[in-house]
Motif scaffolding. Structure first.
Motif, PDB file in Angstrom:
ATOM      1  N   VAL A 162       0.848  -1.196   0.000  1.00 31.91           N
ATOM      2  CA  VAL A 162       0.000   0.000   0.000  1.00 31.91           C
ATOM      3  C   VAL A 162       0.888   1.253   0.000  1.00 31.91           C
ATOM      4  O   VAL A 162       0.627   2.207  -0.734  1.00 31.91           O
ATOM      5  CB  VAL A 162      -0.961   0.005   1.218  1.00 31.91           C
ATOM      6  CG1 VAL A 162      -1.714   1.326   1.312  1.00 31.91           C
ATOM      7  CG2 VAL A 162      -1.945  -1.151   1.128  1.00 31.91           C
ATOM      8  N   LYS A 163       1.937   1.214   0.776  1.00 37.07           N
ATOM      9  CA  LYS A 163       2.833   2.366   0.885  1.00 37.07           C
ATOM     10  C   LYS A 163       3.456   2.705  -0.479  1.00 37.07           C
ATOM     11  O   LYS A 163       3.453   3.848  -0.901  1.00 37.07           O
ATOM     12  CB  LYS A 163       3.943   2.040   1.890  1.00 37.07           C
ATOM     13  CG  LYS A 163       4.215   3.159   2.857  1.00 37.07           C
ATOM     14  CD  LYS A 163       5.253   2.655   3.852  1.00 37.07           C
ATOM     15  CE  LYS A 163       5.522   3.676   4.912  1.00 37.07           C
ATOM     16  NZ  LYS A 163       6.301   3.150   6.007  1.00 37.07           N
ATOM     17  N   THR A 164       3.953   1.670  -1.143  1.00 42.90           N
ATOM     18  CA  THR A 164       4.576   1.898  -2.453  1.00 42.90           C
ATOM     19  C   THR A 164       3.588   2.539  -3.415  1.00 42.90           C
ATOM     20  O   THR A 164       3.900   3.522  -4.084  1.00 42.90           O
ATOM     21  CB  THR A 164       5.054   0.549  -3.055  1.00 42.90           C
ATOM     22  OG1 THR A 164       5.818  -0.117  -2.074  1.00 42.90           O
ATOM     23  CG2 THR A 164       5.872   0.744  -4.299  1.00 42.90           C
ATOM     24  N   LYS A 165       2.379   1.985  -3.434  1.00 42.42           N
ATOM     25  CA  LYS A 165       1.384   2.535  -4.365  1.00 42.42           C
ATOM     26  C   LYS A 165       0.964   3.942  -3.942  1.00 42.42           C
ATOM     27  O   LYS A 165       0.746   4.807  -4.781  1.00 42.42           O
ATOM     28  CB  LYS A 165       0.157   1.623  -4.416  1.00 42.42           C
ATOM     29  CG  LYS A 165       0.426   0.310  -5.119  1.00 42.42           C
ATOM     30  CD  LYS A 165      -0.834  -0.525  -5.191  1.00 42.42           C
ATOM     31  CE  LYS A 165      -0.526  -1.968  -5.538  1.00 42.42           C
ATOM     32  NZ  LYS A 165      -1.609  -2.880  -5.173  1.00 42.42           N
ATOM     33  N   ILE A 186      -6.673   2.348  -2.599  1.00 45.60           N
ATOM     34  CA  ILE A 186      -5.535   1.404  -2.629  1.00 45.60           C
ATOM     35  C   ILE A 186      -5.641   0.428  -1.451  1.00 45.60           C
ATOM     36  O   ILE A 186      -5.444  -0.778  -1.604  1.00 45.60           O
ATOM     37  CB  ILE A 186      -4.187   2.169  -2.589  1.00 45.60           C
ATOM     38  CG1 ILE A 186      -4.012   2.968  -3.880  1.00 45.60           C
ATOM     39  CG2 ILE A 186      -3.022   1.210  -2.389  1.00 45.60           C
ATOM     40  CD1 ILE A 186      -2.854   3.956  -3.856  1.00 45.60           C
ATOM     41  N   VAL A 187      -5.997   0.971  -0.277  1.00 46.28           N
ATOM     42  CA  VAL A 187      -6.156   0.115   0.912  1.00 46.28           C
ATOM     43  C   VAL A 187      -7.249  -0.917   0.642  1.00 46.28           C
ATOM     44  O   VAL A 187      -7.087  -2.109   0.893  1.00 46.28           O
ATOM     45  CB  VAL A 187      -6.521   0.966   2.161  1.00 46.28           C
ATOM     46  CG1 VAL A 187      -6.914   0.068   3.328  1.00 46.28           C
ATOM     47  CG2 VAL A 187      -5.356   1.866   2.546  1.00 46.28           C
ATOM     48  N   ARG A 188      -8.364  -0.462   0.092  1.00 47.29           N
ATOM     49  CA  ARG A 188      -9.494  -1.359  -0.187  1.00 47.29           C
ATOM     50  C   ARG A 188      -9.093  -2.470  -1.162  1.00 47.29           C
ATOM     51  O   ARG A 188      -9.329  -3.642  -0.920  1.00 47.29           O
ATOM     52  CB  ARG A 188     -10.646  -0.528  -0.780  1.00 47.29           C
ATOM     53  CG  ARG A 188     -11.927  -1.302  -1.028  1.00 47.29           C
ATOM     54  CD  ARG A 188     -12.967  -0.384  -1.642  1.00 47.29           C
ATOM     55  NE  ARG A 188     -13.221   0.759  -0.782  1.00 47.29           N
ATOM     56  CZ  ARG A 188     -14.154   0.795   0.169  1.00 47.29           C
ATOM     57  NH1 ARG A 188     -14.923  -0.234   0.352  1.00 47.29           N
ATOM     58  NH2 ARG A 188     -14.319   1.867   0.909  1.00 47.29           N
ATOM     59  N   ASP A 189      -8.453  -2.079  -2.275  1.00 40.75           N
ATOM     60  CA  ASP A 189      -8.065  -3.070  -3.289  1.00 40.75           C
ATOM     61  C   ASP A 189      -7.103  -4.101  -2.708  1.00 40.75           C
ATOM     62  O   ASP A 189      -7.190  -5.287  -3.010  1.00 40.75           O
ATOM     63  CB  ASP A 189      -7.397  -2.385  -4.491  1.00 40.75           C
ATOM     64  CG  ASP A 189      -8.401  -1.546  -5.270  1.00 40.75           C
ATOM     65  OD1 ASP A 189      -9.617  -1.672  -4.990  1.00 40.75           O
ATOM     66  OD2 ASP A 189      -7.976  -0.748  -6.129  1.00 40.75           O
ATOM     67  N   ASN A 190      -6.193  -3.633  -1.874  1.00 40.68           N
ATOM     68  CA  ASN A 190      -5.224  -4.565  -1.272  1.00 40.68           C
ATOM     69  C   ASN A 190      -5.874  -5.467  -0.240  1.00 40.68           C
ATOM     70  O   ASN A 190      -5.475  -6.616  -0.089  1.00 40.68           O
ATOM     71  CB  ASN A 190      -4.046  -3.801  -0.665  1.00 40.68           C
ATOM     72  CG  ASN A 190      -2.987  -3.521  -1.709  1.00 40.68           C
ATOM     73  OD1 ASN A 190      -2.027  -4.248  -1.848  1.00 40.68           O
ATOM     74  ND2 ASN A 190      -3.200  -2.492  -2.502  1.00 40.68           N
ATOM     75  N   LEU A 191      -6.865  -4.943   0.458  1.00 41.50           N
ATOM     76  CA  LEU A 191      -7.575  -5.766   1.438  1.00 41.50           C
ATOM     77  C   LEU A 191      -8.319  -6.905   0.722  1.00 41.50           C
ATOM     78  O   LEU A 191      -8.312  -8.051   1.178  1.00 41.50           O
ATOM     79  CB  LEU A 191      -8.558  -4.912   2.260  1.00 41.50           C
ATOM     80  CG  LEU A 191      -9.229  -5.624   3.423  1.00 41.50           C
ATOM     81  CD1 LEU A 191      -8.199  -6.079   4.451  1.00 41.50           C
ATOM     82  CD2 LEU A 191     -10.249  -4.711   4.110  1.00 41.50           C
ATOM     83  N   VAL A 192      -8.900  -6.579  -0.422  1.00 42.54           N
ATOM     84  CA  VAL A 192      -9.584  -7.620  -1.210  1.00 42.54           C
ATOM     85  C   VAL A 192      -8.582  -8.709  -1.594  1.00 42.54           C
ATOM     86  O   VAL A 192      -8.860  -9.902  -1.477  1.00 42.54           O
ATOM     87  CB  VAL A 192     -10.246  -7.009  -2.480  1.00 42.54           C
ATOM     88  CG1 VAL A 192     -10.788  -8.110  -3.387  1.00 42.54           C
ATOM     89  CG2 VAL A 192     -11.354  -6.049  -2.098  1.00 42.54           C
ATOM     90  N   GLN A 193      -7.383  -8.277  -1.993  1.00 40.05           N
ATOM     91  CA  GLN A 193      -6.346  -9.246  -2.391  1.00 40.05           C
ATOM     92  C   GLN A 193      -5.897 -10.121  -1.219  1.00 40.05           C
ATOM     93  O   GLN A 193      -5.621 -11.297  -1.388  1.00 40.05           O
ATOM     94  CB  GLN A 193      -5.132  -8.503  -2.911  1.00 40.05           C
ATOM     95  CG  GLN A 193      -5.211  -8.245  -4.387  1.00 40.05           C
ATOM     96  CD  GLN A 193      -3.960  -7.539  -4.871  1.00 40.05           C
ATOM     97  OE1 GLN A 193      -2.918  -7.598  -4.225  1.00 40.05           O
ATOM     98  NE2 GLN A 193      -4.076  -6.856  -5.985  1.00 40.05           N
ATOM     99  N   VAL A 194      -5.822  -9.482  -0.035  1.00 37.89           N
ATOM    100  CA  VAL A 194      -5.408 -10.241   1.151  1.00 37.89           C
ATOM    101  C   VAL A 194      -6.466 -11.283   1.495  1.00 37.89           C
ATOM    102  O   VAL A 194      -6.159 -12.414   1.868  1.00 37.89           O
ATOM    103  CB  VAL A 194      -5.174  -9.287   2.350  1.00 37.89           C
ATOM    104  CG1 VAL A 194      -5.140 -10.054   3.658  1.00 37.89           C
ATOM    105  CG2 VAL A 194      -3.871  -8.530   2.166  1.00 37.89           C
ATOM    106  N   LEU A 195      -7.718 -10.910   1.335  1.00 43.40           N
ATOM    107  CA  LEU A 195      -8.808 -11.808   1.722  1.00 43.40           C
ATOM    108  C   LEU A 195      -8.960 -12.987   0.777  1.00 43.40           C
ATOM    109  O   LEU A 195      -9.399 -14.060   1.188  1.00 43.40           O
ATOM    110  CB  LEU A 195     -10.123 -11.042   1.795  1.00 43.40           C
ATOM    111  CG  LEU A 195     -10.282 -10.161   3.039  1.00 43.40           C
ATOM    112  CD1 LEU A 195     -11.439  -9.199   2.874  1.00 43.40           C
ATOM    113  CD2 LEU A 195     -10.485 -11.030   4.267  1.00 43.40           C
ATOM    114  N   GLY A 196      -8.615 -12.795  -0.474  1.00 47.02           N
ATOM    115  CA  GLY A 196      -8.789 -13.931  -1.372  1.00 47.02           C
ATOM    116  C   GLY A 196      -8.358 -13.659  -2.787  1.00 47.02           C
ATOM    117  O   GLY A 196      -8.261 -12.513  -3.211  1.00 47.02           O
TER     118      GLY A 196
END
Ligand code: GDP
Length: 297
Positions: free
Chosen positions: A57-60, A79-89
């Motif tokens: 997230v920081k880099t982006k 960016i936080v939201r998109d990465n959270l989706v990636q973390v979840l699945g």
């Protein structure tokens, strides 16, 4: 969902605080990342997952696009939201069906994880989706577990195959396949024996059953209350039988939710379903975007 209540409150407060900013300094971004990091760690998310998440997230967030956008605060929240989706699945949240006539779904897990009740919930889900499932229990160690499955199966009017007197789980597995063929079932859900801890003798038995029924899906039922222990349980089952995905149970409870947020990243496998209560209809398909939305508001 009580389980993510605390995390959701914290993350929503953070995104409110930073989301409205029309100018975002490097210090702002670093401050925001610090707060998100603490909120995730507090929710019992694995340190490795948190580190990777924050770094990405920081880099982006430090990227050119964000600085030049009209609403950098909103951009970072996205960016936080998109990465959270990636973390979840990832992209493998759907149940796989066999191309042959019978799909076999094996359910594994520690005793008490919710395996037997999840088997019934899954059968009801499949029935509602036009399938013709057969439930079966190969737990020859605890006849009470097989009888519990039978009671649940009756309550949802799904056929159930058990042999409480049979001592060989392999024999029950073979007979269950014959029963599925006889009933022309299209999905066989196999509830396996569970112990309180990972047990090598049981793992050997599960491997034998695996060779007989050749599962399409090998789903590990994980109690969300387990927290980070869940990963160790996954490793043990994966080594023995090869886990193809997860069903995360008891998301209605008040555990901190770290397992649900860590297991995909750490295992590379997806959560396919979640259960949110004791009733037979309390099983839901798992959608990372929906859960991320619930957490981030
Ligand atoms: P097994 O030993 O793994 O077969 O576990 P059971 O299916 O017997 O479940 C153990 C207990 O957890 C039972 O009391 C279930 O009703 C309960 N349980 C299972 N899933 C859920 C869930 O999603 N929410 C809640 N609140 N309880 C659950």
């Amino acid at each position: 969902m009580a389980i993510f209540g605390n995390l959701a409150d914290k993350l929503q407060a953070i995104t409110r605080k930073f989301g409205g900013k029309t100018r975002l300094t490097e210090q702002d971004i670093d401050g925001m990342m610090r707060e998100i990091r603490l909120a995730l760690l507090d929710a019992d998310v694995s340190i490795q997952v948190v580190k990777d998440f924050i770094a990405e997230v920081k880099t982006k967030a430090h990227g050119q696009d964000v600085a030049e956008s009209l609403s950098p605060g909103q951009q970072v929240v996205k960016i936080v939201r998109d990465n959270l989706v990636q973390v979840l699945g990832g992209s493998d949240n759907k149940l796989h069906y066999s191309s042959s006539t019978l799909t076999v779904i094996m359910l594994y897990g520690l005793q008490g994880s919710g395996k037997t009740s999840t088997a019934a919930k899954l059968a009801l889900y499949l029935k509602k989706h036009g399938k013709n499932p057969l439930l079966c229990s190969v737990d020859t160690h605890r006849p009470a577990a097989a009888l519990q499955l039978e009671v649940l199966a009756k309550s949802i009017a799904v056929p159930c195959f058990i042999q409480p007197e049979e001592k060989s789980a392999q024999a029950v597995a073979r007979a269950a396949l014959a029963k599925a063929a006889y009933l022309m079932s299209d999905v066989l859900i196999v509830d396996t024996a569970g112990r309180q801890v990972v047990d090598t003798e049981l793992m050997a038995e599960l491997q034998d059953i695996d060779k007989i029924v050749k599962p399409t899906e090998r789903l590990l039922v994980v109690d969300a209350m387990l927290g980070q222990e869940a990963v160790k349980v996954w490793q043990a089952f994966d080594e023995a039988v090869g886990v193809s995905g997860f069903i995360m149970t008891k998301l209605d409870g008040d555990a901190r939710g770290g397992a649900a947020l860590s297991i995909h990243k750490l295992s590379g496998k997806d959560i396919k379903f979640i259960t949110v209560g004791e009733k037979v209809d309390a099983l839901q398909e798992f959608h990372p975007e929906r859960l991320a939305e619930r957490i981030l508001g």
